[in-house]
Design a protein around this motif. Sequence first.
Motif, PDB file in Angstrom:
ATOM      1  N   GLY A 197       0.811  -1.211   0.000  1.00  0.00           N
ATOM      2  CA  GLY A 197       0.000   0.000   0.000  1.00  0.00           C
ATOM      3  C   GLY A 197       0.843   1.258   0.000  1.00  0.00           C
ATOM      4  O   GLY A 197       0.534   2.228  -0.701  1.00  0.00           O
ATOM      5  N   ILE A 198       1.913   1.255   0.782  1.00  0.00           N
ATOM      6  CA  ILE A 198       2.819   2.415   0.803  1.00  0.00           C
ATOM      7  C   ILE A 198       3.447   2.622  -0.560  1.00  0.00           C
ATOM      8  O   ILE A 198       3.536   3.751  -1.060  1.00  0.00           O
ATOM      9  CB  ILE A 198       3.887   2.221   1.889  1.00  0.00           C
ATOM     10  CG1 ILE A 198       3.240   2.247   3.282  1.00  0.00           C
ATOM     11  CG2 ILE A 198       4.962   3.299   1.791  1.00  0.00           C
ATOM     12  CD1 ILE A 198       4.197   1.914   4.398  1.00  0.00           C
ATOM     13  N   LEU A 199       3.892   1.540  -1.191  1.00  0.00           N
ATOM     14  CA  LEU A 199       4.494   1.655  -2.522  1.00  0.00           C
ATOM     15  C   LEU A 199       3.505   2.215  -3.539  1.00  0.00           C
ATOM     16  O   LEU A 199       3.903   2.865  -4.502  1.00  0.00           O
ATOM     17  CB  LEU A 199       4.988   0.284  -2.993  1.00  0.00           C
ATOM     18  CG  LEU A 199       6.218  -0.295  -2.280  1.00  0.00           C
ATOM     19  CD1 LEU A 199       6.527  -1.673  -2.821  1.00  0.00           C
ATOM     20  CD2 LEU A 199       7.419   0.621  -2.446  1.00  0.00           C
ATOM     21  N   SER A 200       2.225   1.955  -3.323  1.00  0.00           N
ATOM     22  CA  SER A 200       1.224   2.409  -4.284  1.00  0.00           C
ATOM     23  C   SER A 200       1.016   3.917  -4.251  1.00  0.00           C
ATOM     24  O   SER A 200       0.678   4.514  -5.274  1.00  0.00           O
ATOM     25  CB  SER A 200      -0.107   1.704  -4.002  1.00  0.00           C
ATOM     26  OG  SER A 200      -1.088   2.100  -4.926  1.00  0.00           O
ATOM     27  N   SER A 201       1.229   4.560  -3.088  1.00  0.00           N
ATOM     28  CA  SER A 201       0.878   5.977  -2.977  1.00  0.00           C
ATOM     29  C   SER A 201       1.998   6.862  -2.463  1.00  0.00           C
ATOM     30  O   SER A 201       1.804   8.069  -2.354  1.00  0.00           O
ATOM     31  CB  SER A 201      -0.324   6.147  -2.034  1.00  0.00           C
ATOM     32  OG  SER A 201      -0.008   5.707  -0.733  1.00  0.00           O
ATOM     33  N   GLY A 257       4.682   7.886  -3.833  1.00  0.00           N
ATOM     34  CA  GLY A 257       5.110   8.896  -4.799  1.00  0.00           C
ATOM     35  C   GLY A 257       6.579   8.854  -5.137  1.00  0.00           C
ATOM     36  O   GLY A 257       7.139   9.843  -5.596  1.00  0.00           O
ATOM     37  N   LEU A 258       7.260   7.716  -4.951  1.00  0.00           N
ATOM     38  CA  LEU A 258       8.653   7.586  -5.389  1.00  0.00           C
ATOM     39  C   LEU A 258       8.657   7.441  -6.905  1.00  0.00           C
ATOM     40  O   LEU A 258       8.458   6.365  -7.442  1.00  0.00           O
ATOM     41  CB  LEU A 258       9.314   6.364  -4.741  1.00  0.00           C
ATOM     42  CG  LEU A 258       9.630   6.488  -3.251  1.00  0.00           C
ATOM     43  CD1 LEU A 258      10.103   5.151  -2.715  1.00  0.00           C
ATOM     44  CD2 LEU A 258      10.676   7.547  -3.011  1.00  0.00           C
ATOM     45  N   GLY A 259       8.857   8.533  -7.579  1.00  0.00           N
ATOM     46  CA  GLY A 259       8.834   8.484  -9.038  1.00  0.00           C
ATOM     47  C   GLY A 259       7.406   8.441  -9.542  1.00  0.00           C
ATOM     48  O   GLY A 259       6.743   9.447  -9.678  1.00  0.00           O
ATOM     49  N   THR A 260       6.900   7.262  -9.857  1.00  0.00           N
ATOM     50  CA  THR A 260       5.558   7.139 -10.404  1.00  0.00           C
ATOM     51  C   THR A 260       4.600   6.429  -9.471  1.00  0.00           C
ATOM     52  O   THR A 260       3.394   6.535  -9.632  1.00  0.00           O
ATOM     53  CB  THR A 260       5.610   6.348 -11.730  1.00  0.00           C
ATOM     54  OG1 THR A 260       6.163   5.052 -11.471  1.00  0.00           O
ATOM     55  CG2 THR A 260       6.462   7.057 -12.746  1.00  0.00           C
ATOM     56  N   GLY A 261       5.075   5.704  -8.496  1.00  0.00           N
ATOM     57  CA  GLY A 261       4.199   4.885  -7.674  1.00  0.00           C
ATOM     58  C   GLY A 261       3.921   3.563  -8.365  1.00  0.00           C
ATOM     59  O   GLY A 261       3.861   3.480  -9.592  1.00  0.00           O
ATOM     60  N   THR A 305      -1.719   2.738   2.028  1.00  0.00           N
ATOM     61  CA  THR A 305      -1.906   3.886   1.130  1.00  0.00           C
ATOM     62  C   THR A 305      -2.098   5.170   1.926  1.00  0.00           C
ATOM     63  O   THR A 305      -1.680   6.248   1.490  1.00  0.00           O
ATOM     64  CB  THR A 305      -3.120   3.668   0.210  1.00  0.00           C
ATOM     65  OG1 THR A 305      -4.306   3.515   1.007  1.00  0.00           O
ATOM     66  CG2 THR A 305      -2.940   2.422  -0.652  1.00  0.00           C
ATOM     67  N   ALA A 306      -2.742   5.071   3.103  1.00  0.00           N
ATOM     68  CA  ALA A 306      -2.905   6.260   3.950  1.00  0.00           C
ATOM     69  C   ALA A 306      -1.550   6.737   4.474  1.00  0.00           C
ATOM     70  O   ALA A 306      -1.275   7.942   4.516  1.00  0.00           O
ATOM     71  CB  ALA A 306      -3.847   5.947   5.117  1.00  0.00           C
ATOM     72  N   ILE A 307      -0.688   5.810   4.865  1.00  0.00           N
ATOM     73  CA  ILE A 307       0.662   6.183   5.324  1.00  0.00           C
ATOM     74  C   ILE A 307       1.447   6.822   4.187  1.00  0.00           C
ATOM     75  O   ILE A 307       2.205   7.783   4.389  1.00  0.00           O
ATOM     76  CB  ILE A 307       1.392   4.946   5.865  1.00  0.00           C
ATOM     77  CG1 ILE A 307       0.671   4.409   7.112  1.00  0.00           C
ATOM     78  CG2 ILE A 307       2.855   5.264   6.196  1.00  0.00           C
ATOM     79  CD1 ILE A 307       1.212   3.093   7.619  1.00  0.00           C
TER      80      ILE A 307
END
Length: 406
Positions: free
Chosen positions: A120-124, A126-130, A198-200
């Motif tokens: 979930g963190i990787l999804s949102s 914002g490192l580059g594109t997500g 994703t919230a984190i």
Amino acid sequence: MDANGAECEQPQKRLGPKDKQNGSSTDSSLRERKQQDREERLSLVLWKRPLITLQYFFLETLVTLKEWTWKLWQRKGVVFLTIVLFSFFSMAYSIEGTHQQYVQYLEKKFLWCAYWVGLGILSSVGLGTGLHTFLLYLGPHIASVTLAAYECGSVNFPEPPYPAQIVCPEEEFLKESISLWTIMAKVRLEACMWGAGTAIGELPPYFMARAARLSGADPDDEDYEEFEEMLEQAQSAQDFASRAKLAVQNMVQKVGFFGILACASIPNPLFDLAGITCGHFLIPFWTFFGATLIGKAVIKMHIQKLFVIITFSKHIVEQMVTLIGIIPGVGASLQKPFREYLEAQRAKLHNPAGEGTAAGESWLSWVFEKVVLVMVCYFILSIINSMAQSYGKRLQQKKYSEEKTK
């Protein structure tokens, strides 16, 4: 006296436009320089300047590790408590006894939750594109559980190998009535953990904007600069994208907790702007994070989960495969691999790993695996490019500061 007053006023009227002209020319040159620096940073990508991009990536990695080490050193109490807890759990994990069943259960649940929170963190974040981990991991996982539940007539899948491979329970008396709520309950933990991740991942824009507002410094962030320009041109926004961003900003600013909750509860590509808005207007952390967590991990996650379960329910899937066959010309050729794939998945559910399932593999699974691989590789490349550009920004900011001191 009137003549003298008029003569005194004339130079002021002539100097005003000159001052404005000089100020506007200075602002224009500064904006042009910032635009050139931004274009130079954006050129730091592996397919244009591979050597300098890799060099800047490694240097930025070293700088980041140094910063994290210093932050950990400043929080020695938290680090010490973490080490003590880790040592305690390590001892409990290594010592034999009746407590091992509880230790293994906690380990299993912790790794399970950490896996989905991380995705979930990787999804949102914002490192580059997500990385679109819902489409790549959680969505297919919920779809697999849905198909298996209808095929097995039960959700009592053994763990492990679940979720790597779902195998129907062998006991026939475990057959039960499968409903929408049964499947939702089966995947609720992983779905909520993914939503919490994703919230984190939405916190960095909030903290960036909050720190910039409190310190008064310009963070030189493109999203934040766009947000400030939108605030300045709030009344003159005409295009749909600007009005949509302005609507999100107004809702978050005026409605507060429930405005953030509403924006977080629906699929919203503009939610980063909500985080920047909350940070800029110094909305309390727990107001922002609490509303975001409830919206993403509870409300939005149940909406997405419900959509996937309904889409991949048994009768809907059979209808979709039937409709594919109606397509003129290519319907039959497209329908065949889909039917073979579904049959292969059904066979896997009734056989342990490696027993008679190799022939059921189809090109659909091969294509999906390659799509996942390409997206993960692109995500890694975007991280390298992003960190290299971040180091390039450090060098430009250092150059600015040296020029100011001269």
